[in-house]
Enzyme design. Structure first.
Site, PDB file in Angstrom:
ATOM      1  N   HIS A 305       0.853  -1.189   0.000  1.00 24.52           N
ATOM      2  CA  HIS A 305       0.000   0.000   0.000  1.00 24.52           C
ATOM      3  C   HIS A 305       0.889   1.239   0.000  1.00 24.52           C
ATOM      4  O   HIS A 305       1.960   1.242   0.586  1.00 24.52           O
ATOM      5  CB  HIS A 305      -0.891   0.019   1.255  1.00 24.52           C
ATOM      6  CG  HIS A 305      -2.058   0.934   1.118  1.00 24.52           C
ATOM      7  ND1 HIS A 305      -1.967   2.290   1.320  1.00 24.52           N
ATOM      8  CD2 HIS A 305      -3.336   0.684   0.762  1.00 24.52           C
ATOM      9  CE1 HIS A 305      -3.144   2.843   1.119  1.00 24.52           C
ATOM     10  NE2 HIS A 305      -3.997   1.896   0.782  1.00 24.52           N
ATOM     11  N   ASP A 362      -7.983  -5.140   0.303  1.00 26.56           N
ATOM     12  CA  ASP A 362      -8.488  -6.023  -0.756  1.00 26.56           C
ATOM     13  C   ASP A 362      -8.172  -7.491  -0.511  1.00 26.56           C
ATOM     14  O   ASP A 362      -8.780  -8.364  -1.135  1.00 26.56           O
ATOM     15  CB  ASP A 362      -7.902  -5.580  -2.102  1.00 26.56           C
ATOM     16  CG  ASP A 362      -8.468  -4.236  -2.504  1.00 26.56           C
ATOM     17  OD1 ASP A 362      -7.761  -3.228  -2.334  1.00 26.56           O
ATOM     18  OD2 ASP A 362      -9.634  -4.189  -2.935  1.00 26.56           O
TER      19      ASP A 362
HETATM   20  C1  SDX Z   1      -6.498   0.047  -2.725  1.00 30.38           C
HETATM   21  O1  SDX Z   1      -4.782   4.689  -2.041  1.00 30.38           O
HETATM   22  C2  SDX Z   1      -5.585   3.991  -1.348  1.00 30.38           C
HETATM   23  O2  SDX Z   1      -5.875   4.299  -0.246  1.00 30.38           O
HETATM   24  C3  SDX Z   1      -6.162   2.765  -2.034  1.00 30.38           C
HETATM   25  C4  SDX Z   1      -7.132   1.931  -1.198  1.00 30.38           C
HETATM   26  C5  SDX Z   1      -8.365   2.701  -0.871  1.00 30.38           C
HETATM   27  O3  SDX Z   1      -9.013   2.390   0.138  1.00 30.38           O
HETATM   28  O4  SDX Z   1      -8.739   3.582  -1.685  1.00 30.38           O
HETATM   29  O5  SDX Z   1      -6.494   1.534  -0.003  1.00 30.38           O
HETATM   30  C6  SDX Z   1      -7.592   0.696  -1.953  1.00 30.38           C
HETATM   31  O6  SDX Z   1      -6.381   0.343  -3.875  1.00 30.38           O
HETATM   32  C7  SDX Z   1      -5.565  -0.899  -2.030  1.00 30.38           C
HETATM   33  C8  SDX Z   1      -4.420  -1.413  -2.967  1.00 30.38           C
HETATM   34  C9  SDX Z   1      -4.952  -2.556  -3.830  1.00 30.38           C
HETATM   35  N1  SDX Z   1      -3.964  -2.936  -4.838  1.00 30.38           N
HETATM   36  C10 SDX Z   1      -3.291  -4.107  -4.752  1.00 30.38           C
HETATM   37  O7  SDX Z   1      -3.391  -4.893  -3.813  1.00 30.38           O
HETATM   38  C11 SDX Z   1      -2.373  -4.390  -5.932  1.00 30.38           C
HETATM   39  C12 SDX Z   1      -1.030  -4.923  -5.404  1.00 30.38           C
HETATM   40  N2  SDX Z   1      -0.367  -3.803  -4.680  1.00 30.38           N
HETATM   41  C13 SDX Z   1       0.627  -3.062  -5.450  1.00 30.38           C
HETATM   42  O8  SDX Z   1       0.263  -2.849  -6.808  1.00 30.38           O
HETATM   43  C14 SDX Z   1       1.107  -1.802  -4.713  1.00 30.38           C
HETATM   44  O9  SDX Z   1       1.448  -2.187  -3.442  1.00 30.38           O
HETATM   45  C15 SDX Z   1       0.192  -0.610  -4.621  1.00 30.38           C
HETATM   46  C16 SDX Z   1      -0.315  -0.176  -5.937  1.00 30.38           C
HETATM   47  C17 SDX Z   1      -0.952  -0.881  -3.718  1.00 30.38           C
HETATM   48  C18 SDX Z   1       1.021   0.529  -4.022  1.00 30.38           C
HETATM   49  O10 SDX Z   1       1.931   0.891  -4.977  1.00 30.38           O
HETATM   50  P1  SDX Z   1       3.066   1.977  -4.658  1.00 30.38           P
HETATM   51  O11 SDX Z   1       2.775   2.768  -3.432  1.00 30.38           O
HETATM   52  O12 SDX Z   1       3.356   2.717  -5.904  1.00 30.38           O
HETATM   53  O13 SDX Z   1       4.231   1.048  -4.211  1.00 30.38           O
HETATM   54  P2  SDX Z   1       5.549   0.973  -4.991  1.00 30.38           P
HETATM   55  O14 SDX Z   1       5.316   0.539  -6.375  1.00 30.38           O
HETATM   56  O15 SDX Z   1       6.307   2.237  -4.754  1.00 30.38           O
HETATM   57  O16 SDX Z   1       6.249  -0.253  -4.232  1.00 30.38           O
HETATM   58  C19 SDX Z   1       7.366  -0.043  -3.439  1.00 30.38           C
HETATM   59  C20 SDX Z   1       8.192  -1.304  -3.602  1.00 30.38           C
HETATM   60  C21 SDX Z   1       8.544  -1.599  -5.070  1.00 30.38           C
HETATM   61  O17 SDX Z   1       9.757  -2.327  -5.081  1.00 30.38           O
HETATM   62  P3  SDX Z   1      11.166  -1.479  -5.264  1.00 30.38           P
HETATM   63  O18 SDX Z   1      11.084  -0.795  -6.615  1.00 30.38           O
HETATM   64  O19 SDX Z   1      11.220  -0.497  -4.105  1.00 30.38           O
HETATM   65  O20 SDX Z   1      12.219  -2.565  -5.208  1.00 30.38           O
HETATM   66  O21 SDX Z   1       7.444  -2.435  -3.156  1.00 30.38           O
HETATM   67  C22 SDX Z   1       7.204  -3.337  -4.237  1.00 30.38           C
HETATM   68  C23 SDX Z   1       7.461  -2.547  -5.507  1.00 30.38           C
HETATM   69  O22 SDX Z   1       7.874  -3.412  -6.539  1.00 30.38           O
HETATM   70  N3  SDX Z   1       5.812  -3.754  -4.132  1.00 30.38           N
HETATM   71  C24 SDX Z   1       5.414  -5.015  -4.326  1.00 30.38           C
HETATM   72  C25 SDX Z   1       4.033  -5.000  -4.081  1.00 30.38           C
HETATM   73  N4  SDX Z   1       3.644  -3.748  -3.766  1.00 30.38           N
HETATM   74  C26 SDX Z   1       4.758  -2.978  -3.808  1.00 30.38           C
HETATM   75  N5  SDX Z   1       6.086  -6.136  -4.675  1.00 30.38           N
HETATM   76  C27 SDX Z   1       5.339  -7.262  -4.785  1.00 30.38           C
HETATM   77  N6  SDX Z   1       4.015  -7.324  -4.538  1.00 30.38           N
HETATM   78  C28 SDX Z   1       3.324  -6.215  -4.195  1.00 30.38           C
HETATM   79  N7  SDX Z   1       2.028  -6.270  -3.954  1.00 30.38           N
END
Ligand code: SDX
Length: 427
Positions: A305, A362
């Site tokens: 998140h 989720d």
């Molecule tokens: C919701 O904004 C909100 O409040 C949203 C929400 C709401 O109530 O409105 O809470 C609802 O949308 C929840 C999120 C649902 N989405 C998912 O579950 C999809 C899987 N999650 C990821 O796509 C991700 O964690 C996000 C989109 C939720 C957050 O993305 P960010 O903040 O842009 O995180 P990031 O890409 O900067 O990640 C930081 C690091 C990265 O690695 P590095 O480049 O630092 O090495 O963490 C890794 C990412 O690759 N990472 C993950 C991951 N989430 C982040 N790696 C593997 N699996 C994951 N799920």
């Protein structure tokens, strides 16, 4: 004493005011940055950028705290219900009995849709995605709302009740259309969640009245999704509203944003991931290994998140509610068993520990929706119904600001320069 941040660039140093939020967060006010230095700030995805000040919802991602108008989500989950939470978010305080009765009556009274909506629904292909129908028909409400150009004025209370109530009916109709079922009229004797389930599952000669535990579970899902600060969809609503677009158009845009698989669409993506594991197409270890390598383009669905670097408090509540409802119904869900194992392994995995990735709302939301009996193609639609009060509250808060500026970010141009038009014969 005003705190400031100092910025030095070339031979110029400026002081920028620092503003403190009520929970101690600090923000550098850069509204004068370009005028004083010619610089703009660059922050794709707004990871470090606050788009507004707001008093609606607070998320402390480091400590896994979520509160609506200062009330912790776990207290609301225990004591409140969705309609009361709608009032709290939109109007800023818990309603007294008279306020709640008046608000509830106005929401109940506005559940029906103009009969001509049926013709619009009949124009959609039967397999049309319910989220497409929901966004289109919420926007269509503007065609039926008298004097929509005065949106947000003294008729705001009625407009908000219209939107909260009719979104639920449109959602039910979207599902009925996708199944080729006749539309079921709203029943004002039922609660907000109970009436939705009634419109979703009744048949012409077989009324569906959901048992209390099912109604309570849906109420909880809607409450937990009611707002979450400036998530992608809420920011969308504010951006559209900043052009003075009406409430219906602004919230229809929010629905479109929520549809994305990394936002509200993640609830469905989690279930599909759990099913793949349950069917043996991939093991839990293979799934975690896939997620660890960024180049795979695969993220562990329902994990991670932008704000939470700790358990999403909603995930805990949804998980407990799923256990309780499945026990109450005396049934199990193999996908829940997979989810529990996946969570346990991920939380011990160094990659997930290092990246501070925890279950978000989720991850267990779909499990509870399955226990309620919500069809999968309606999962994100339910999220949209839940988030509607948050969108309305943010739209209203922005509209009330003394000097709302249209959202119009700048960019850094990296394209070609000094090009000339070339006639087609010479290309
Ligand atoms: C919701 O904004 C909100 O409040 C949203 C929400 C709401 O109530 O409105 O809470 C609802 O949308 C929840 C999120 C649902 N989405 C998912 O579950 C999809 C899987 N999650 C990821 O796509 C991700 O964690 C996000 C989109 C939720 C957050 O993305 P960010 O903040 O842009 O995180 P990031 O890409 O900067 O990640 C930081 C690091 C990265 O690695 P590095 O480049 O630092 O090495 O963490 C890794 C990412 O690759 N990472 C993950 C991951 N989430 C982040 N790696 C593997 N699996 C994951 N799920």
């Amino acid at each position: 004493m005003e705190r400031t941040a100092r910025l030095t660039f070339d031979d110029q140093t400026i002081e920028l005011p620092v503003i403190e939020g009520s929970e101690g967060e600090l923000g550098v006010d850069i509204t004068s940055l370009r005028a004083r230095t010619g610089l703009i700030a660059l922050d794709p995805g707004f990871v470090n950028t606050g788009a507004s000040q707001s008093s609606i919802t607070y998320v402390d991602g480091e400590n896994g705290v979520l509160s609506y108008r200062g009330i912790p989500i776990d207290q609301l989950a225990r004591h409140s219900n969705f309609v009361e939470t709608c009032f709290l978010l939109i109007y800023g305080h818990l309603p007294n009995k008279q306020e709640l009765d008046r608000f509830g009556a106005r929401v109940t009274a506005n559940a029906a849709l103009h009969e001509s909506f049926k013709h619009h629904f009949e124009g959609f292909p039967v397999d049309a995605p319910p989220m497409a129908m929901l966004s289109a028909m919420v926007n269509t409400l503007a065609c039926f709302y008298p004097r929509v150009e005065l949106s947000g004025g003294e008729k705001f209370d009625e407009e908000a009740a219209w939107l909260l109530s009719k979104t639920r009916t449109i959602a039910a109709y979207s599902y009925r259309r996708s199944m080729g079922y006749p539309f079921i009229y709203t029943d004002p004797r039922l609660s907000y969640a109970g009436d939705f389930l009634h419109m979703l599952f009744s048949q012409p000669l077989e009324e569906y009245i959901a048992p209390p535990e099912i109604v309570d579970a849906l109420n909880l899902i809607l409450m937990l999704h009611a707002d979450h600060e400036l998530g992608c969809s809420t920011t969308t609503v504010r951006i559209v509203g900043s052009s003075q677009a009406n409430l219906f158009a602004s919230c229809a845009a929010g629905i479109c944003s929520l549809w994305g698989p990394v936002h509200g669409g993640a609830t469905i993506a989690v279930i599909e991931m759990l099913e793949a594991i349950e069917r043996g197409e991939m093991t839990i270890d293979q799934t975690l290994a896939l997620a660890r390598k960024k180049q795979n383009g695969f993220r562990l669905k329902g994990f991670g998140h932008r704000l939470y670097k700790q358990f999403d408090p909603r995930a805990r509540i949804l998980k407990e509610a799923a256990v309780k409802l499945l026990d109450r119904r005396g049934v199990g869900d193999p996908l829940f068993d997979v989810a529990l194992q996946l969570e346990e392994r991920a939380l011990k995995d160094p990659y997930f520990i290092d990246h501070r990735l925890f279950p978000n709302a989720d991850f267990y939301n779909g499990i509870l929706m399955r226990a309620v009996g919500i069809p999968r193609n309606m999962f994100t639609v339910i999220f949209a119904i839940g988030r509607m009060p948050g969108w309305i509250a943010h739209w209203r808060e922005q509209k009330a600001e003394p000097a709302v500026r249209i959202a119009r970010p700048r960019q850094l141009y990296t394209g070609l320069q000094e090009m000339a038009y070339v006639p087609i014969e010479e290309r």
